[in-house]
Design an enzyme around this catalytic site. Structure first.
Site, PDB file in Angstrom:
ATOM      1  N   SER A 276       0.823  -1.205   0.000  1.00 50.19           N
ATOM      2  CA  SER A 276       0.000   0.000   0.000  1.00 50.19           C
ATOM      3  C   SER A 276       0.860   1.258   0.000  1.00 50.19           C
ATOM      4  O   SER A 276       1.980   1.270   0.506  1.00 50.19           O
ATOM      5  CB  SER A 276      -0.901   0.025   1.236  1.00 50.19           C
TER       6      SER A 276
HETATM    7  N1  SAH Z   1      -1.377  -3.398   3.419  1.00 49.71           N
HETATM    8  C1  SAH Z   1      -0.811  -4.386   2.553  1.00 49.71           C
HETATM    9  C2  SAH Z   1      -1.529  -4.311   1.226  1.00 49.71           C
HETATM   10  C3  SAH Z   1      -1.751  -5.579   0.602  1.00 49.71           C
HETATM   11  S1  SAH Z   1      -2.719  -5.524  -0.860  1.00 49.71           S
HETATM   12  C4  SAH Z   1       0.664  -4.096   2.382  1.00 49.71           C
HETATM   13  O1  SAH Z   1       1.097  -3.042   2.832  1.00 49.71           O
HETATM   14  O2  SAH Z   1       1.386  -4.904   1.809  1.00 49.71           O
HETATM   15  C5  SAH Z   1      -4.159  -6.354  -0.287  1.00 49.71           C
HETATM   16  C6  SAH Z   1      -3.962  -7.790   0.153  1.00 49.71           C
HETATM   17  O3  SAH Z   1      -5.261  -8.295   0.466  1.00 49.71           O
HETATM   18  C7  SAH Z   1      -3.388  -8.706  -0.902  1.00 49.71           C
HETATM   19  O4  SAH Z   1      -2.225  -9.310  -0.403  1.00 49.71           O
HETATM   20  C8  SAH Z   1      -4.499  -9.744  -1.137  1.00 49.71           C
HETATM   21  O5  SAH Z   1      -4.021 -11.043  -1.378  1.00 49.71           O
HETATM   22  C9  SAH Z   1      -5.257  -9.677   0.166  1.00 49.71           C
HETATM   23  N2  SAH Z   1      -6.622 -10.168   0.107  1.00 49.71           N
HETATM   24  C10 SAH Z   1      -7.548  -9.994  -0.875  1.00 49.71           C
HETATM   25  N3  SAH Z   1      -8.696 -10.596  -0.542  1.00 49.71           N
HETATM   26  C11 SAH Z   1      -8.504 -11.162   0.696  1.00 49.71           C
HETATM   27  C12 SAH Z   1      -9.336 -11.927   1.590  1.00 49.71           C
HETATM   28  N4  SAH Z   1     -10.585 -12.252   1.298  1.00 49.71           N
HETATM   29  N5  SAH Z   1      -8.794 -12.331   2.757  1.00 49.71           N
HETATM   30  C13 SAH Z   1      -7.528 -12.029   3.099  1.00 49.71           C
HETATM   31  N6  SAH Z   1      -6.704 -11.314   2.294  1.00 49.71           N
HETATM   32  C14 SAH Z   1      -7.193 -10.877   1.109  1.00 49.71           C
END
Ligand code: SAH
Length: 220
Positions: free
Chosen positions: A70
């Protein structure tokens, strides 16, 4: 990991991080504890070494598996929105990704529970947080749409991927007075929303337009 890799050199140095913090202040982030975490969490260790020199730009970067780390402004904004009403004891994070948001948030709360649906990302996040000495986090490979019933109710829930509509289970797992910060809507039309659970129903506040990867069901 060596101390030098953690503290950063050149484009990952303290001065570069200070510039990022200054920029977030100018954009309205006011919570000093949050700004302090943005300054101190080494974002470069969460991305591929080849992208390390861009780690303190205020931008999302790829972390593999079609996902992104993010944007620092968004991490700061969501963390601030979650903590707005004061101390949060027990918090659930949905979408661990590389663990950067997790690292920013963890020391600001007593206990952090985090769920990620892509197992290799979760494994890497767990490793990074161990290296940083962050110990109050419980990790789970699973579908965060369902929340984490065993540890509910939560004072706060932060969702790092966008559902089309707010998952009912997450609202149910909020304590009265608890806050859910979640981007909602289809790609190109997402809005960051904060829901606060009241004795009767929930209060909804819009925090503006955002762009997140979709929240998906199931695991991978
Ligand atoms: N805050 C994180 C952002 C990750 S992007 C960072 O700083 O790295 C969002 C993440 O949500 C992705 O890794 C994706 O795989 C996850 N995601 C999407 N749907 C999901 C779900 N139903 N349960 C858990 N994780 C999920």
């Amino acid at each position: 990991m060596t101390d030098l890799r953690l503290s950063g050199i050149g484009m990952t140095s303290a001065r570069t991080r200070d510039r990022l913090v200054q920029r977030l202040r100018e954009q309205g982030i006011a919570n000093l504890a949050v700004l302090d975490r943005i300054r101190n969490v080494p974002r470069h260790i969460f991305v591929d070494e080849a992208l390390g020199s861009r780690a303190y730009e205020d931008t999302a970067l790829p972390i593999g598996y079609g996902q992104t780390i993010s944007q620092p402004y968004i991490v700061a904004r969501m963390t601030e929105a979650l903590l707005a009403a004061g101390a949060a004891d027990s918090v659930l994070e949905v979408g661990t990704g590389c663990g950067y948001q997790t690292a920013v948030l963890a020391p600001l709360v007593a206990r952090l529970y985090t769920i990620e649906r892509i197992e290799p990302l979760l494994a890497r996040a767990r490793e990074r947080l161990r290296e940083l000495g962050v110990r109050n986090v419980r990790f789970r490979h699973g579908d965060g749409t369902l929340g984490w019933r065993a540890h509910a109710p939560f004072d706060g829930i932060l969702v790092a991927a966008a559902p089309l509509t707010v998952p009912e289970a997450l609202v149910k797992q909020l304590r009265v007075g608890g806050r859910l910060v979640v981007p909602v809507g289809p790609e190109g039309e997402q809005e960051l929303v904060r829901f606060t659970r009241r004795e009767q129903g929930v209060q909804r506040e819009s925090l503006g337009a955002v762009a997140f990867v979709p929240l998906l069901g199931g695991t991978a």
